[in-house]
Design an enzyme around this catalytic site. Structure first.
Site, PDB file in Angstrom:
ATOM      1  N   LYS A  39     -29.759   7.332  -9.174  1.00  0.00           N
ATOM      2  CA  LYS A  39     -29.037   8.653  -9.691  1.00  0.00           C
ATOM      3  C   LYS A  39     -28.559   9.833  -8.699  1.00  0.00           C
ATOM      4  O   LYS A  39     -29.545   9.614  -8.371  1.00  0.00           O
ATOM      5  CB  LYS A  39     -29.136   8.281 -11.078  1.00  0.00           C
ATOM      6  CG  LYS A  39     -30.523   9.411 -10.989  1.00  0.00           C
ATOM      7  CD  LYS A  39     -31.103   8.955 -13.145  1.00  0.00           C
ATOM      8  CE  LYS A  39     -32.795   9.953 -12.771  1.00  0.00           C
ATOM      9  NZ  LYS A  39     -33.348   9.425 -14.513  1.00  0.00           N
ATOM     10  N   TYR A 269     -31.213  41.966  -0.734  1.00  0.00           N
ATOM     11  CA  TYR A 269     -30.641  42.204  -2.311  1.00  0.00           C
ATOM     12  C   TYR A 269     -31.941  43.315  -2.940  1.00  0.00           C
ATOM     13  O   TYR A 269     -32.913  42.566  -2.773  1.00  0.00           O
ATOM     14  CB  TYR A 269     -30.538  41.226  -2.673  1.00  0.00           C
ATOM     15  CG  TYR A 269     -29.105  41.070  -2.872  1.00  0.00           C
ATOM     16  CD1 TYR A 269     -28.246  42.295  -2.745  1.00  0.00           C
ATOM     17  CD2 TYR A 269     -28.526  39.677  -1.927  1.00  0.00           C
ATOM     18  CE1 TYR A 269     -25.988  41.907  -2.282  1.00  0.00           C
ATOM     19  CE2 TYR A 269     -27.621  39.702  -1.720  1.00  0.00           C
ATOM     20  CZ  TYR A 269     -26.133  40.061  -2.120  1.00  0.00           C
ATOM     21  OH  TYR A 269     -25.483  39.905  -1.297  1.00  0.00           O
TER      22      TYR A 269
HETATM   23  C1  LIG Z   1     -34.761   8.788 -14.059  1.00  0.00           C
HETATM   24  C2  LIG Z   1     -35.138   7.862 -14.954  1.00  0.00           C
HETATM   25  C3  LIG Z   1     -35.875   6.494 -14.291  1.00  0.00           C
HETATM   26  C4  LIG Z   1     -36.090   6.931 -12.820  1.00  0.00           C
HETATM   27  O1  LIG Z   1     -37.501   7.989 -13.271  1.00  0.00           O
HETATM   28  P1  LIG Z   1     -38.698   8.330 -12.540  1.00  0.00           P
HETATM   29  O2  LIG Z   1     -39.729   9.050 -12.335  1.00  0.00           O
HETATM   30  O3  LIG Z   1     -38.134   9.094 -11.342  1.00  0.00           O
HETATM   31  O4  LIG Z   1     -39.251   7.070 -11.471  1.00  0.00           O
HETATM   32  C5  LIG Z   1     -36.106   5.836 -14.446  1.00  0.00           C
HETATM   33  N1  LIG Z   1     -36.009   5.307 -15.845  1.00  0.00           N
HETATM   34  C6  LIG Z   1     -34.944   6.313 -16.532  1.00  0.00           C
HETATM   35  C7  LIG Z   1     -34.395   5.423 -17.511  1.00  0.00           C
HETATM   36  C8  LIG Z   1     -34.001   7.571 -15.849  1.00  0.00           C
HETATM   37  O5  LIG Z   1     -33.778   8.251 -16.553  1.00  0.00           O
END
Ligand SMILES: *Cc1c(COP(=O)(O)O)cnc(C)c1O
Length: 376
Positions: A39, A269
């Site tokens: 993702k 800045y």
């Molecule tokens: C993002 C996510 C993961 C992965 O989590 P990590 O801590 O990056 O391994 C797994 N399950 C769900 C439902 C997620 O949203």
């Protein structure tokens, strides 16, 4: 030093990503399916290239957050199974099914919608049902009997997975994970007792793999962070970390200008930094619009000429100033390292996050599309 190819860029090792995937596989063993989470554009490592590399290493499932991310993979020719973990909005449902993406269903009402959609299309649709076991976010809190009735009342949709997600998986000062595990496994048992056995039961993100929460591995695990080479430090009496993974991403920026400033000069800045003595500064072609946290102003470090040097004054939108008094040879067009290693010195997303008062996930995800990507 060769002239930098871009103003700011990341170098991603697909070899390392594959090795991290294998490291997860060897911890959980051959009977547990590993579904890498790609993702948010693979935590900004580039979902298409990362997915192809993982499929080459044997990944059969990938997980994304929303339908748009799934479609991007399908359009790139990815035919692996794709689980969409946080969508099923009315506007995306039709595309979900057309693109052969597998939805996570978060409520029994949505299950009814999915059933109708599958019926209209005349194709059976697989789905994974998410249980809110105590995180208080997505997922159904319904009891086993209600869930059973909803599932049997949706004959055009096929329950393929039952899942939950942990809120505090690396925190060993709290019992929240144990409570969530018990709630979820009790529900699985209750469903099994009335004849419902989902093929894939899954609960584990990176933390549950790293810290050996074996009762949560079940049929499938969902590592994201670990694939990119990170595990969060455990809180409290955490057991030893089983995962040997390494960051796959190095972030660099070019030097736009080098100059000497005299004692008392104000930098950037707000005049947040005043030179205590004559010093040499370099202006880098990277800023918060590239994802460098503004909170690193006057407190972060980068690696220049193999040494750790401080950020001076405010991180601005497009440029950031550093102290290069120790680097007499540094010149315009040379590169410095924001994340990564030069010789014995390294800075990773966890260190940057600590300095900036955020989390490593957020540091990685913030790297903007203005930063070019190279695969090595
Ligand atoms: C993002 C996510 C993961 C992965 O989590 P990590 O801590 O990056 O391994 C797994 N399950 C769900 C439902 C997620 O949203």
């Amino acid at each position: 030093m060769a002239a930098s190819p871009y103003r700011s860029w990341v170098e991603i090792s697909l070899q390392q990503i594959g090795d991290n995937f294998n490291a997860v596989k060897s911890v959980v063993g051959p009977s547990v399916e590993v579904m890498p989470v790609v993702k948010a554009d693979a935590y900004r490592h580039g979902a298409i290239a990362v997915s192809r590399a993982l499929i080459q290493r044997g990944a059969r499932w990938l997980a994304v957050s929303n339908v748009e991310e799934g479609i991007a993979l399908r359009q790139a020719g990815v035919t692996a199974r794709i689980l969409v973990m946080a969508d099923f909005l009315p506007v995306t449902r039709a595309a979900m099914i057309e693109q052969n993406l597998t939805p996570v269903i978060h409520s029994l009402e949505d299950l009814k919608e999915l059933d109708q959609l599958a019926n209209q299309r005349g194709i059976p649709v697989n789905y994974h049902l998410k249980i809110d076991s105590g995180m208080g976010r997505l997922g159904t809190r319904a009891a086993a009997v209600e869930i059973y009735e909803a599932i049997t009342g949706a004959p055009h949709a096929r329950l393929e997975g039952l899942m939950t997600h942990f809120a505090s998986v690396s925190d060993f000062t709290s019992q929240q994970t144990e409570r969530q595990t018990r709630y979820f496994l009790d529900l699985c048992d209750a469903l099994r007792a009335i004849g419902m056995v989902p093929p894939l039961v899954h609960m584990s993100s990176t933390g549950a793999i790293a810290y050996g929460r074996r009762e949560a591995w079940r049929d499938m695990v969902r590592p994201g962070h670990a694939i990119y080479g990170y595990t969060s430090p455990g809180r409290g009496k955490a057991p030893p970390n089983l995962l040997h993974v390494k960051p796959a991403l190095t972030w660099k920026a070019s030097v736009l200008a080098v100059k000497d400033v005299c004692e008392g000069a104000l930098i950037g800045y707000g005049g947040m930094f005043r030179a205590p003595k004559q010093m040499r500064i370099a202006v880098l072609a990277v800023g918060y619009a590239d994802g460098l946290p503004h909170r690193l102003s006057n407190r972060g470090h980068v690696i220049a000429c193999g040494t750790r040097v401080p950020i001076l004054g405010a991180v601005s939108m497009d440029v950031t100033t550093i102290d290069v008094t120790q680097c007499p040879g540094l010149k315009t067009g040379d590169a410095v390292t924001l994340l990564g290693r030069e010789g014995a010195v390294s800075i990773d997303a966890q260190e940057m996050a600590r300095t900036a008062g955020t989390i490593s996930y957020s540091v990685l995800c913030a790297i903007s599309s203005r930063v070019k990507r190279e695969y090595i």
